[in-house]
Design a protein around this motif. Sequence first.
Motif, PDB file in Angstrom:
ATOM      1  N   ARG A  44      -9.630   9.476  -9.482  1.00 38.30           N
ATOM      2  CA  ARG A  44      -9.392   8.593 -10.629  1.00 38.30           C
ATOM      3  C   ARG A  44      -7.993   8.809 -11.201  1.00 38.30           C
ATOM      4  NH1 ARG A  44     -14.571  10.462 -13.901  1.00 38.30           N
ATOM      5  NH2 ARG A  44     -13.659  12.410 -13.091  1.00 38.30           N
ATOM      6  N   ARG A  45      -7.578  10.059 -11.259  1.00 37.07           N
ATOM      7  CA  ARG A  45      -6.218  10.349 -11.726  1.00 37.07           C
ATOM      8  C   ARG A  45      -5.190   9.802 -10.752  1.00 37.07           C
ATOM      9  NH1 ARG A  45      -5.182  15.815 -15.128  1.00 37.07           N
ATOM     10  NH2 ARG A  45      -7.047  15.789 -16.417  1.00 37.07           N
ATOM     11  N   LEU A  46      -5.510   9.866  -9.475  1.00 38.49           N
ATOM     12  CA  LEU A  46      -4.600   9.299  -8.476  1.00 38.49           C
ATOM     13  C   LEU A  46      -4.448   7.799  -8.694  1.00 38.49           C
ATOM     14  CD1 LEU A  46      -2.939   9.243  -5.864  1.00 38.49           C
ATOM     15  CD2 LEU A  46      -5.109   8.998  -4.614  1.00 38.49           C
ATOM     16  N   ALA A  47      -5.566   7.111  -8.948  1.00 34.42           N
ATOM     17  CA  ALA A  47      -5.515   5.657  -9.165  1.00 34.42           C
ATOM     18  C   ALA A  47      -4.650   5.335 -10.384  1.00 34.42           C
ATOM     19  CB  ALA A  47      -6.925   5.114  -9.344  1.00 34.42           C
ATOM     20  N   ARG A  48      -4.790   6.126 -11.445  1.00 32.49           N
ATOM     21  CA  ARG A  48      -3.983   5.897 -12.652  1.00 32.49           C
ATOM     22  C   ARG A  48      -2.509   6.171 -12.383  1.00 32.49           C
ATOM     23  NH1 ARG A  48      -5.909   9.295 -17.594  1.00 32.49           N
ATOM     24  NH2 ARG A  48      -4.808  10.956 -16.482  1.00 32.49           N
ATOM     25  N   LEU A  49      -2.233   7.256 -11.637  1.00 34.15           N
ATOM     26  CA  LEU A  49      -0.854   7.595 -11.286  1.00 34.15           C
ATOM     27  C   LEU A  49      -0.219   6.463 -10.479  1.00 34.15           C
ATOM     28  CD1 LEU A  49       1.486   9.689 -11.093  1.00 34.15           C
ATOM     29  CD2 LEU A  49       0.376  10.526  -9.001  1.00 34.15           C
ATOM     30  N   GLY A  54       3.453   1.914 -10.119  1.00 33.04           N
ATOM     31  CA  GLY A  54       3.569   0.616  -9.457  1.00 33.04           C
ATOM     32  C   GLY A  54       3.432   0.710  -7.952  1.00 33.04           C
ATOM     33  N   VAL A  55       2.589   1.628  -7.482  1.00 28.73           N
ATOM     34  CA  VAL A  55       2.414   1.852  -6.047  1.00 28.73           C
ATOM     35  C   VAL A  55       1.112   1.213  -5.565  1.00 28.73           C
ATOM     36  CG1 VAL A  55       2.129   3.592  -4.240  1.00 28.73           C
ATOM     37  CG2 VAL A  55       3.647   4.033  -6.164  1.00 28.73           C
ATOM     38  N   GLU A  56       1.197   0.507  -4.451  1.00 28.96           N
ATOM     39  CA  GLU A  56      -0.008  -0.005  -3.799  1.00 28.96           C
ATOM     40  C   GLU A  56      -0.420   0.998  -2.732  1.00 28.96           C
ATOM     41  OE1 GLU A  56      -1.659  -3.779  -1.150  1.00 28.96           O
ATOM     42  OE2 GLU A  56       0.414  -3.774  -1.876  1.00 28.96           O
ATOM     43  N   ARG A  60      -6.205   5.697   3.365  1.00 28.31           N
ATOM     44  CA  ARG A  60      -7.537   6.145   2.952  1.00 28.31           C
ATOM     45  C   ARG A  60      -7.394   7.219   1.881  1.00 28.31           C
ATOM     46  NH1 ARG A  60     -11.044  10.367   6.397  1.00 28.31           N
ATOM     47  NH2 ARG A  60     -12.697  10.740   4.871  1.00 28.31           N
ATOM     48  N   VAL A  61      -8.201   7.129   0.832  1.00 30.10           N
ATOM     49  CA  VAL A  61      -8.184   8.122  -0.244  1.00 30.10           C
ATOM     50  C   VAL A  61      -9.455   8.957  -0.163  1.00 30.10           C
ATOM     51  CG1 VAL A  61      -8.198   8.487  -2.735  1.00 30.10           C
ATOM     52  CG2 VAL A  61      -6.777   6.666  -1.753  1.00 30.10           C
TER      53      VAL A  61
END
Length: 288
Positions: A44-49, A54-56, A60-61
């Motif tokens: 979740r923190r990765l998604a916010r970061l 502004g990174v797409e 795979r995460v």
Amino acid sequence: MTRTSDHAGVLVLAATPIGQITDAPPRLVAELAGADVIAAEDTRRLARLARELGVEVKGRVTSYFEGNEASRTPGLVERLLEGDRVVLVTDAGMPSVSDPGYRLVAAAVDAGVQVTAVPGPSAVLTALAVSGLPVDRFCFEGFLPRKAGERARRLAALAEEERTSVFFEAPHRTAATLAAMAVAFGADRPGAVCRELTKTHEEVRRGGLGELAGWADGGVRGEVTIVVSGAVSARSIASDPESLQAAVAAEEENGVTRKEAIRAVATRAGVPKRTVYDAVHGVGGPDA
């Protein structure tokens, strides 16, 4: 000697901001965008970061934290051996430094996989740099044991360490830890408590460990890094009082009061204020 496989991918340890998002290095953006796999301490923190940068994220995460490091490491090494570029990120700072990562790095090295890093923010180096304490030699001790007895034993073992030491601590344990440090190292041992580094409410409190423990009794909030000056042997203190005198005189020439000069020199030299006071006033010297 470990050999690197010509066909394997690359493991990238990517440092992430410890406070301000603008501290993120440009290469972090490129690595997140180009990764085949991103192993994140908190997805979740990765998604916010990623949103803030502004990174797409196209790769795979997968989650990779203390509780699943052992089970996830073999699969990530497999991906690396298949040629994937795996980027490892933690919640803040450099992976593997008091964060998940060491197990994966060791396994990748054993498998002959190239390991590299995206340099960036580090609470250890930031706290050390702003502490005002000696930085020429230092050691990182991470988090101390939570139990009082174990903590006391660890600190007792460090009492004669001559290098500046850096510790991480939880805010609700900071007062107790500083009090234990004051007992083990001496209440006058210079230290610095660095709170919320690089964030809006950043604070660096400097002073003797006893003084800092009293301050922390009022409650501490946020991420905490503690820096403690190393021990100075009695021989080195006694052999160089003239240097301490000269340092105080230089401070006074710049308009600083003697009391402030003694405090500043003691902090910078990593010695108790009383030692500097005695050197300035000739206490204990041959003419005393």
